[in-house]
Every structure is written in C-alpha cells, then in structure tokens.
Design a protein around this motif. Structure first.
Motif: not given
Ligand code: DC
Length: 226
Positions: A221-226, A209-219, A137-140
C-alpha cells in the motif's frame, strides 16, 4: 454517532484493515492486536448487530419483526456498545437473526463506512467488511477455523459452563449457515482477502500470522502511494 460523516468515503481510504470470518474464529482478538500494532481504532461490527438484537428483545419485540428491528437499528447509539449483555450466546443468536434483514444492515452501514473512512484508517471485524463495507480496503483477512475448533474455543470461553459442547457446536453450525446463507451481504471471503485458517494455531500464533500478512499489505500500500 461517534464518527464524523465528513470522514471521507472508503473509496479514498487510508489504511483500512478488514477482518472477516465466522463466529469464534479468533478474528476479534486478531483485530484488537492489529489495531495496537498499527495504531488504528478498532470496530467490532458484530456488536452493532448484537446491540440491535438484545435491545429489540429487551423492549419486548420479536426477532421475526423486521420493521421493529430496523427501528432499533436506526436509533442505536454506537457509542454504547460496551455492555456485557451483548456478549452472551443468546445475543449472538439474536444478532445473527436481525443481521439477515436488509433494512437493519442499511441502518448500520453509514456508521461502519464512516468508521472505515477515518483519517489514518481503521480496523473493522465482521462478516461483510471486505466485501460490502470497505471493498477498497488495502488489507483484507478472512480468518477461519473448523467448526469443531471454534466450538471448543467458544465453549471454553463461556462462563455458562453447564452448556454442553454439543450445543455450542450446534449454535456455531446454525449461525454459520444463517450468516453465509442470507441474501444480503452474506458471510464470505472477498476475492482479494488472504485466508487464515487458525484451526491448528494458538491465538498468539494466529495473531502473529495476521500481523505478517498485514505488514506485507501495508508495504504494498505504501509503495502504491508513492
Ligand atoms: O462477530 P459476532 O459473532 O459478534 O457477530 C454476531 C452476528 O452478527 C453474526 O452471527 C452475524 C452478524 N454480523 C453480520 O451480519 N455482519 C457483520 N459485519 C458482523 C456481524
């Protein structure tokens, strides 16, 4: 089963958010809010174990009988988890007992993995999501709080107001020990999980706080997929 087996393996996964942690840590509310924020379906995996424990008892079975518990798990319909009977204190205790059986965990594994493998991703909360169900999972997140804070929250939530706080705390401590102490898939943070201690937080602060952590993980994850 409500999810296609062709949904793909968690290895090649879309944006899966694993939210683990002990009872009454706030992970359920956090998972729901993350699902809404990221537009993802949410699975409360604890309900699967609760449904097994409650159904076993309703059929006159014994929580000490692994074979009977596994039989219930194998014929469980995950589309029917919306039952108030699964949300009681007794259901939580029964869930924790049957969750210690490997045969029960194996019976519930494919459904959870298929849920995680849905196109687009998913949010799953539980005890072993980041470690066993969706290790890629990209966000844990591992959401925790002191036993006393969790017992107080649970005590305030319970409609059974005659239950003394001390009993709720004893329940939580017993459940923590069983869930973290079992041999198969014990409750523990994945090595790459972000720890979120909500002891001193309101639920809305914890969800932010959880939302901010997951937003960072999402960013990331998106970078890693480019
Ligand atoms: O999250 P909950 O309180 O509804 O979970 C009930 C019990 O189910 C918990 O004490 C342990 C078990 N469980 C588990 O072993 N693995 C999961 N992924 C989710 C729950």
């Amino acid at each position: 089963m409500g999810v296609s087996k062709d949904a793909g393996s968690p290895g090649a996964m879309d944006f899966v958010i694993a939210v683990d942690g002990p009872a009454a840590s706030g992970k359920g509310t956090i998972a729901e809010q993350l699902g809404a924020r990221f537009g993802l379906p949410v699975l409360d995996s604890g309900l699967l174990y609760r449904a097994v424990g409650v159904t076993l008892l309703a059929e006159g079975g014994d929580l000490a009988d692994e074979e009977a518990a596994a039989g219930v798990a194998l014929r469980l319909d995950p589309a029917r988890l919306d039952d108030a009977a699964f949300r009681t204190r007794a259901a939580g205790e029964a869930a924790s007992r049957v969750a210690a059986y490997t045969s029960v965990r194996v019976a519930l594994r494919d459904f959870q993995r298929a849920f995680a493998g849905q196109p687009g991703g998913a949010v799953i909360d539980g005890r072993d999501i980041g470690t066993v169900i969706a290790p890629e999972a990209p966000a844990k997140l591992y959401v925790t709080a002191s036993p006393e804070a969790r017992a107080r929250r649970r005590w305030l939530q319970l409609n059974e107001t005659e239950v003394p706080y001390a009993e709720v705390l004893a329940d939580i401590l017993r459940r923590d020990a069983r869930d973290a102490g079992r041999a198969d898939s014990p409750m523990r943070p994945a090595s790459d999980a972000v720890l979120l201690d909500t002891t001193e937080m309101t639920i809305s602060a914890a969800a932010d706080a959880a939302r901010r952590i997951v937003e960072a993980a999402r960013a990331r994850w998106e970078t890693s997929r480019r």
